[in-house]
Design an enzyme around this catalytic site. Structure first.
Site, mmCIF file in Angstrom:
data_model
loop_
_atom_site.group_PDB
_atom_site.id
_atom_site.type_symbol
_atom_site.label_atom_id
_atom_site.label_comp_id
_atom_site.label_asym_id
_atom_site.label_seq_id
_atom_site.Cartn_x
_atom_site.Cartn_y
_atom_site.Cartn_z
ATOM 1 N N ARG A 183 16.747 16.093 2.118
ATOM 2 C CA ARG A 183 15.404 15.678 1.704
ATOM 3 C C ARG A 183 15.390 14.727 0.510
ATOM 4 O O ARG A 183 14.835 13.642 0.573
ATOM 5 C CB ARG A 183 14.569 16.919 1.369
ATOM 6 C CG ARG A 183 13.093 16.604 1.155
ATOM 7 C CD ARG A 183 12.317 17.787 0.618
ATOM 8 N NE ARG A 183 12.461 18.983 1.423
ATOM 9 C CZ ARG A 183 11.954 20.161 1.088
ATOM 10 N NH1 ARG A 183 11.282 20.288 -0.059
ATOM 11 N NH2 ARG A 183 12.101 21.221 1.862
ATOM 12 N N HIS A 227 11.101 14.426 12.574
ATOM 13 C CA HIS A 227 10.808 14.931 11.221
ATOM 14 C C HIS A 227 9.770 16.055 11.301
ATOM 15 O O HIS A 227 8.560 15.798 11.251
ATOM 16 C CB HIS A 227 10.282 13.790 10.356
ATOM 17 C CG HIS A 227 10.355 14.070 8.886
ATOM 18 N ND1 HIS A 227 11.546 14.165 8.202
ATOM 19 C CD2 HIS A 227 9.382 14.285 7.953
ATOM 20 C CE1 HIS A 227 11.305 14.409 6.924
ATOM 21 N NE2 HIS A 227 10.005 14.491 6.755
ATOM 22 N N TYR A 233 -6.477 3.972 10.581
ATOM 23 C CA TYR A 233 -7.035 2.640 10.351
ATOM 24 C C TYR A 233 -5.965 1.566 10.180
ATOM 25 O O TYR A 233 -6.216 0.392 10.442
ATOM 26 C CB TYR A 233 -7.926 2.637 9.096
ATOM 27 C CG TYR A 233 -9.112 3.567 9.189
ATOM 28 C CD1 TYR A 233 -10.090 3.374 10.177
ATOM 29 C CD2 TYR A 233 -9.267 4.630 8.308
ATOM 30 C CE1 TYR A 233 -11.180 4.232 10.261
ATOM 31 C CE2 TYR A 233 -10.349 5.487 8.392
ATOM 32 C CZ TYR A 233 -11.306 5.283 9.376
ATOM 33 O OH TYR A 233 -12.383 6.116 9.474
#
Length: 850
Positions: A42, A88, A132
């Site tokens: 990570r 993921h 968007y």
């Protein structure tokens, strides 16, 4: 009883299922597993491609979706869903935030994602929701993914074993250096600065050409970090530390200019701000500081930024813009620091890396990629060549092949027939059966032959690559140059010197100087060139003005960068850089030593040692300081014990009551020591007879005094076989004697005669070791200085009284002598008025005195 037995039987299975463990051990084990997962999976980047798993998965997922730089944008939500579903298994915000950051030109020096829509701003505005915005890969990201399908890197199963993902990307970009990284793991963190691609590639190529290249040489190519927001890197020290050790604090400043408006008001215009600084928060904080009166002189702040940063600070008419700017640097984020901590994963383990380490890991990775890619391409070429060889056999026996195929009942019969009749492999036979009829035309047959010929050249070249390491590294360099030509650009961050970088040594020439110290501890430095060499017997020139019965007691020749170790009569040691001594004219008084270093007023400086530096450990351990006292005690201590300067000094030797330190010498441990008494006697013994002691020891007996009024006047250590012993009496007489005239005796004896002490000569005041290449500087208590060549003094026996070195006025006495390096300069002799005398007067004086 039966009931108890039944209960016991019921408990047995339960006990079998419960394993008793120590909770401390379990917590340790679980926490280590968790922390290693955070570190490896990570928080820390891989040193090879400079990416954390989430970044790698985003790029790989986008590549799998086909959103290349030449293809239309795809909705961010589509990309996030792809990465989330396949690779993921964490929150969607982690994937989207990662992708957004890779698209922000102020976050990454070289963005890897091409975003369309609202991707946030320098003011900390959040990006629009993923439904968007749109995104696709940038060309630079494609260079990181290049050759991924050519077995260049290892793949691993994804979280549910339904897909495979790369463990590392076969990047052509040295991304770890170019884009940097930051992350907080468990027990460690990384914070790596971005750098300029052109510089990094130049440095990488230099490393490939010379594996033994020093980091200082790499810094000729890679000047320092290059932040995406530009700005100024203030100081080289932090950059050097980061490159050499992997840790360093880099000070960043905004780029600011001071302009004057038409109305005459001064304004400060900031066009670039430090990396990772939130512009809106910085302006708000500045306004708060102005309201709190912590920053004064600003009448208005305007943020006129559009695509480019432009912050305007209007300065009040009665304020100085430079002062205001320095206050802004001091109190606001216009100046901030970047703490470099280069920790990355190397073979799955976190490692602190310097500049060379990072380049080395990248080059090794690229070499492995080139080898694996070449092997893959060779295997593919050989497969294709094998099929083409089958085609060529079939074309050479076309009629027979057609006849065999037509006569076969099934394709399987035709395949077996081709294999048996023409000796073809199964793959070749299947390929021939799959041929279309158009491949049988003459033109197509020629194409097959051309393709085969080209393929054989390719195979030969690929084999050559695998056999020749230098060729592989040439390919790596060529690909790096290609990347540099495509994406290389100019630096954005300017590196400037800071006050911390500029030590006094940078401003002061390491010239030869004369340091004079008076009886009342006034000190000054004067260029050695100010003193002209004169003939023996001359009147000399004024060395310093005497005042209040003061006179010059010590003369030391040094270079401006030397360290001076100053020893007081009470046995304390102080440090002083030669250039820290105020410069004065030859006739000036100088400055009180107590105003320069913390010497107690009641203590006088009695001995001086010049040291080149105090940081070379080998030099410190192999050199010693030998000290002697007026009562004949001698002590030897390693120089290393005096290598850590303290403002208030340290104890150098323990002095008995009624005694004083008078001399200290720097030795190599094998010197011969000569100590001289005021009564005109001297002793010679080997330094090895004095064992090294600690700083606070008293020492051992060096020479026995001839009477209660006698005392030691000096000590010399001899290393140069050409040296002779010079002794000087208080009434201006002196002579040179061969060292062999002084027999070696045991330490602690009474010594032998070194000068014939008479009323005419006066008692002994100094002893020095000298050679013909040196000059003497003699100063008397009235301040007169004379400089004569040692070669004008002939060597005499021990028991003689010597010759006159300086003409003294009545009641005057010699205060001090020192030796200096000979200058190639015309010998001049001056009288009291400073006019030149005939050169033969030297010889005349010598004859008279003899």
């Amino acid at each position: 009883m039966a009931e108890e037995t039944e209960n016991e039987n019921n408990l047995v299975p339960a006990n079998d299922r419960i394993v008793k463990i120590n909770i401390e051990d379990q917590m340790k084990s679980a926490y280590i597993d968790y922390s290693m997962s955070v570190i490896v999976s990570r928080a820390l980047p891989d040193a090879r491609d400079g990416l954390k798993p989430v970044h790698r998965r985003v790029l790989y997922g986008m590549d799998g979706l086909g959103v290349a730089s030449s293809k239309p944008y795809k909705k961010s939500a589509r990309i996030v869903g792809e990465v989330l579903g396949k690779y993921h298994p964490h929150g969607d915000s982690s994937v989207y935030d990662t992708m957004v950051r890779m698209a922000q030109h102020w976050s990454l020096r070289y963005p890897l994602v091409d975003g369309q829509g609202n991707y946030g701003s320098l003011d900390g505005d959040p990006p629009a929701a993923m439904r968007y915005t749109e995104a696709r890969l940038r060309k630079m990201a494609e260079e990181m993914l290049a050759d991924l399908k050519k077995d260049t890197v290892d793949f691993q199963p994804n979280f549910d074993d339904s897909e495979e993902e790369p463990t590392v990307l076969p990047t052509r970009i040295p991304n770890l250096l170019v884009n940097g990284a930051s992350g907080i793991a468990v027990g460690m963190a990384t914070n790596m600065a971005p750098h300029n691609l052109t510089e990094v590639i130049d440095g990488t190529i230099a490393y490939i050409d010379n594996r033994d290249i020093e980091i200082s040489e790499l810094m000729q190519f890679i000047k320092g970090p290059d932040f995406p927001t530009g700005g100024i890197i203030y100081g080289h020290n932090g950059v050097r530390d980061a490159f050499e050790t992997g840790r360093g604090r880099i000070v960043m400043r905004a780029t600011a200019e001071i302009e004057t408006t038409k109305s005459g008001k001064e304004i400060i215009i900031v066009t670039e701000i430090p990396f990772l600084v939130n512009k809106a928060d910085m302006i708000k904080r500045t306004v708060d500081l102005i309201n709190e009166k912590k920053i004064e002189g600003i009448s208005e702040i305007r943020d006129e930024s559009s695509k480019d940063v432009r912050i305007v600070y209007e300065i009040k008419r009665d304020s100085n813009a430079n002062v205001v700017l320095n206050n802004l640097y001091k109190h606001t984020s216009l100046q901030s620091s970047f703490s470099v901590n280069n920790i990355a994963l190397v073979k799955g383990r976190p490692v602190m890396m310097n500049l060379k380490d990072m380049i080395q890991v990248f080059v090794e990775h690229r070499h492995e990629v080139v080898v694996r890619r070449t092997k893959f391409e060779l295997a593919e070429a050989e497969k294709r060549a094998h099929i083409l060889e089958g085609y060529l056999i079939a074309l050479d026996h076309l009629d027979e092949v057609i006849k065999l195929i037509r006569s076969s009942d099934t394709p399987e019969d035709a395949r077996i027939g081709l294999i048996e009749k023409f000796g073809l492999s199964d793959i070749q036979a299947r390929a021939i059966l799959d041929m279309t009829l158009r491949r049988l035309t003459g033109l197509e047959r020629d194409k097959i032959k051309e393709e085969y010929a080209e393929l054989m050249k390719t195979i030969e070249y690929l084999r050559q690559i695998l056999d020749d390491e230098s060729l592989r590294y040439k390919i790596i360099k060529d690909e790096l140059v290609e990347v540099k030509e495509k994406f290389g650009d100019e630096r954005r961050s300017v590196i400037v010197h800071s006050a911390e970088d500029m030590t006094m040594e940078d401003f002061i020439d390491d010239e030869e100087i004369v340091i004079t110290i008076s009886h009342n501890s006034y000190v000054k430095r004067t260029p050695l060139s100010d003193y002209k060499r004169q003939g023996r017997g001359g009147k000399g020139s004024i060395g310093s003005n005497t005042r209040d019965e003061d006179f010059t007691e010590h003369i030391i020749t040094a270079t401006a960068h030397n360290y001076m170790l100053l020893f007081t009569e009470a046995g304390r040691c102080f440090w002083l850089r030669a250039f820290e001594i105020p410069e004065g004219s030859r006739t000036s008084r100088g400055r009180a030593l107590q105003n320069i270093i913390n010497v107690p007023k009641e203590e006088k400086i009695k001995a001086f040692i010049l040291v080149k530096n105090l940081k070379d450990q080998e030099y410190l351990e192999n050199n010693f300081i030998i000290m002697c006292t007026k009562q004949g005690t001698i002590k030897k201590t390693s120089l290393e014990a005096y290598s850590r300067p303290r403002a208030n000094g340290i104890n150098a030797i323990n002095i008995n009551e009624g005694d004083q330190l008078i001399e200290a010498c720097l030795t190599s441990g094998t010197s011969e020591i000569v100590m001289a008494l005021r009564s005109g006697r001297a002793i010679r013994f080997n330094e090895s007879t004095v064992r090294p002691m600690g700083r606070t020891a008293t020492g051992v007996r060096g020479i026995t005094l001839s009477s209660a009024t006698d005392e030691v006047v000096g000590m010399i250590s001899l290393n140069n076989p050409e040296s002779t012993v010079l002794v000087v009496s208080e009434k201006g007489y002196g002579k040179r004697t061969d060292i062999e005239d002084y027999r070696i005796t045991n330490r602690g004896g009474k010594g032998v005669k070194t000068i014939n002490v008479t009323d005419k000569t006066g008692e002994l005041v100094a002893i020095k070791d000298v050679t013909n290449d040196e000059d003497l500087m003699i100063i008397n208590k009235s301040g007169i200085v004379i400089r004569i060549g040692v070669d004008t003094l002939r060597v005499m026996g021990r028991a003689t009284q010597g010759v006159r070195l300086i003409t003294l006025k009545e009641n005057d006495e010699i205060a001090s002598i020192t030796k200096v390096v000979r200058e190639e300069e015309e010998e001049i002799i001056t009288d009291e008025e400073g006019e030149n005398l005939a050169s033969d007067s030297t010889e005349q004086t010598e004859n008279n005195e003899d």
